[in-house]
Design an enzyme around this catalytic site. Sequence first.
Site, mmCIF file in Angstrom:
data_model
loop_
_atom_site.group_PDB
_atom_site.id
_atom_site.type_symbol
_atom_site.label_atom_id
_atom_site.label_comp_id
_atom_site.label_asym_id
_atom_site.label_seq_id
_atom_site.Cartn_x
_atom_site.Cartn_y
_atom_site.Cartn_z
ATOM 1 N N ASN A 1 0.871 -1.178 0.000
ATOM 2 C CA ASN A 1 0.000 0.000 0.000
ATOM 3 C C ASN A 1 0.907 1.226 0.000
ATOM 4 O O ASN A 1 1.490 1.565 1.027
ATOM 5 C CB ASN A 1 -0.895 -0.019 1.257
ATOM 6 C CG ASN A 1 -1.724 1.244 1.378
ATOM 7 O OD1 ASN A 1 -1.800 2.039 0.447
ATOM 8 N ND2 ASN A 1 -2.338 1.437 2.539
ATOM 9 N N TRP A 2 1.004 1.862 -1.162
ATOM 10 C CA TRP A 2 1.931 2.994 -1.281
ATOM 11 C C TRP A 2 1.344 4.294 -0.755
ATOM 12 O O TRP A 2 2.026 5.328 -0.756
ATOM 13 C CB TRP A 2 2.381 3.155 -2.742
ATOM 14 C CG TRP A 2 3.347 2.082 -3.165
ATOM 15 C CD1 TRP A 2 4.219 1.410 -2.350
ATOM 16 C CD2 TRP A 2 3.556 1.564 -4.491
ATOM 17 N NE1 TRP A 2 4.951 0.508 -3.085
ATOM 18 C CE2 TRP A 2 4.573 0.584 -4.401
ATOM 19 C CE3 TRP A 2 2.984 1.836 -5.735
ATOM 20 C CZ2 TRP A 2 5.025 -0.123 -5.517
ATOM 21 C CZ3 TRP A 2 3.435 1.134 -6.837
ATOM 22 C CH2 TRP A 2 4.448 0.168 -6.728
ATOM 23 N N HIS B 1 -9.297 1.354 5.336
ATOM 24 C CA HIS B 1 -7.982 1.610 5.947
ATOM 25 C C HIS B 1 -8.143 2.645 7.068
ATOM 26 O O HIS B 1 -8.947 3.568 6.962
ATOM 27 C CB HIS B 1 -6.995 2.114 4.892
ATOM 28 C CG HIS B 1 -5.593 2.119 5.392
ATOM 29 N ND1 HIS B 1 -5.113 3.121 6.206
ATOM 30 C CD2 HIS B 1 -4.583 1.226 5.252
ATOM 31 C CE1 HIS B 1 -3.852 2.829 6.531
ATOM 32 N NE2 HIS B 1 -3.508 1.688 5.959
ATOM 33 N N GLU C 1 -6.452 5.119 7.883
ATOM 34 C CA GLU C 1 -6.272 6.528 7.472
ATOM 35 C C GLU C 1 -7.544 7.065 6.823
ATOM 36 O O GLU C 1 -7.900 8.235 6.997
ATOM 37 C CB GLU C 1 -5.050 6.637 6.539
ATOM 38 C CG GLU C 1 -3.758 6.429 7.321
ATOM 39 C CD GLU C 1 -2.615 5.796 6.542
ATOM 40 O OE1 GLU C 1 -2.637 5.811 5.297
ATOM 41 O OE2 GLU C 1 -1.690 5.269 7.181
ATOM 42 N N GLU D 1 -5.065 -4.385 10.894
ATOM 43 C CA GLU D 1 -3.987 -3.412 11.064
ATOM 44 C C GLU D 1 -4.216 -2.632 12.360
ATOM 45 O O GLU D 1 -5.019 -1.691 12.392
ATOM 46 C CB GLU D 1 -3.969 -2.418 9.897
ATOM 47 C CG GLU D 1 -3.702 -3.047 8.552
ATOM 48 C CD GLU D 1 -3.149 -2.031 7.559
ATOM 49 O OE1 GLU D 1 -2.151 -2.352 6.927
ATOM 50 O OE2 GLU D 1 -3.700 -0.912 7.440
ATOM 51 N N GLY E 1 3.190 -0.931 4.232
ATOM 52 C CA GLY E 1 3.376 0.463 3.852
ATOM 53 C C GLY E 1 4.851 0.746 3.601
ATOM 54 O O GLY E 1 5.399 0.487 2.525
ATOM 55 N N GLY E 2 5.545 1.274 4.612
ATOM 56 C CA GLY E 2 6.911 1.761 4.473
ATOM 57 C C GLY E 2 7.886 0.799 3.816
ATOM 58 O O GLY E 2 8.652 1.187 2.926
HETATM 59 P P1 13P Z 1 3.469 0.495 7.604
HETATM 60 O O1 13P Z 1 3.908 -0.814 7.013
HETATM 61 O O2 13P Z 1 4.239 1.678 7.086
HETATM 62 O O3 13P Z 1 3.384 0.426 9.099
HETATM 63 O O4 13P Z 1 1.964 0.749 7.073
HETATM 64 C C1 13P Z 1 1.021 -0.248 7.255
HETATM 65 C C2 13P Z 1 -0.202 0.111 6.499
HETATM 66 O O5 13P Z 1 -0.934 1.003 6.872
HETATM 67 C C3 13P Z 1 -0.498 -0.635 5.269
HETATM 68 O O6 13P Z 1 -1.785 -0.396 4.839
#
Ligand code: 13P
Length: 254
Positions: free
Chosen positions: A10-11, A99, A101, A169, A236-237
């Site tokens: 997930n970028w 998600h 966010e 998550e 993510g990262g």
């Molecule tokens: P990170 O891997 O950066 O913690 O992000 C997780 C995420 O929100 C993937 O959707």
Amino acid sequence: MSRKLIIAANWKMNKGPAEVAAFLETFLGAAGELAEQADLVIAPNSLSIPTASALINDINPAIGLAAQTVSENENGAFTGETSTDMLKELFVNYVILGHSERRSIYGETNAQINAKIKKTLAADMTPIFCIGETLAEREGGQLEAVLSSQIKEGLEGVSDISNLVMAYEPVWAIGTGVTASAQQAQDTQKFCRSVVEELYGAEAAAAVRIQYGGSVKGANSAELLGQPDIDGALVGGAALEADSFLELIRNAVA
Ligand code: 13P
């Protein structure tokens, strides 16, 4: 029941078309055999989807393509939104929904997420349905109540989940470098599966894939994805660079 791992990048709001092309030129060739061992998916921002779609179709059509959200509505007067029709035209086959966010920054409710899940399923795309608690909820003893209502309200009126992936998550583990311990993640995902069983029965619960997301990286992917109720990762990262994403995948499937 053995469930095929599904590992997705997930970028978020990173990488325009040029950076997506540079990533995929390294990743798509290198991911060849790995894509047989796990379903691999990338989720660019919507402006970069056409570039990603063309490269995936040319180089490695086994790689899945996800949108990061979608409208619950048909094409029409919804300024700023993207429809399932538009995504399908670009061969998008997954949509990340719910998600944290989207929930916390853009105020998406369980009811809206539910409408988006239904719209995505009706368009024959696979929702990656995210759930997760905040630290205050976990520490306040509300973990199970929060997850249970996210799952039940998110799936309200959805009769068939055979084409749906879930992603647990914990909000406190996203982008923080703090990972849930493998045992915490396993225990919580086992609980999530029990809620699915309550709703859809044992067979559907045994079949549904549940990813873990939150600071997954090469150093912890094997332990996390080795847990019985963890069927993949939403990353993510560590998925921003092709090399670190490939290392994470290789360690998980080894
Ligand atoms: P990170 O891997 O950066 O913690 O992000 C997780 C995420 O929100 C993937 O959707």
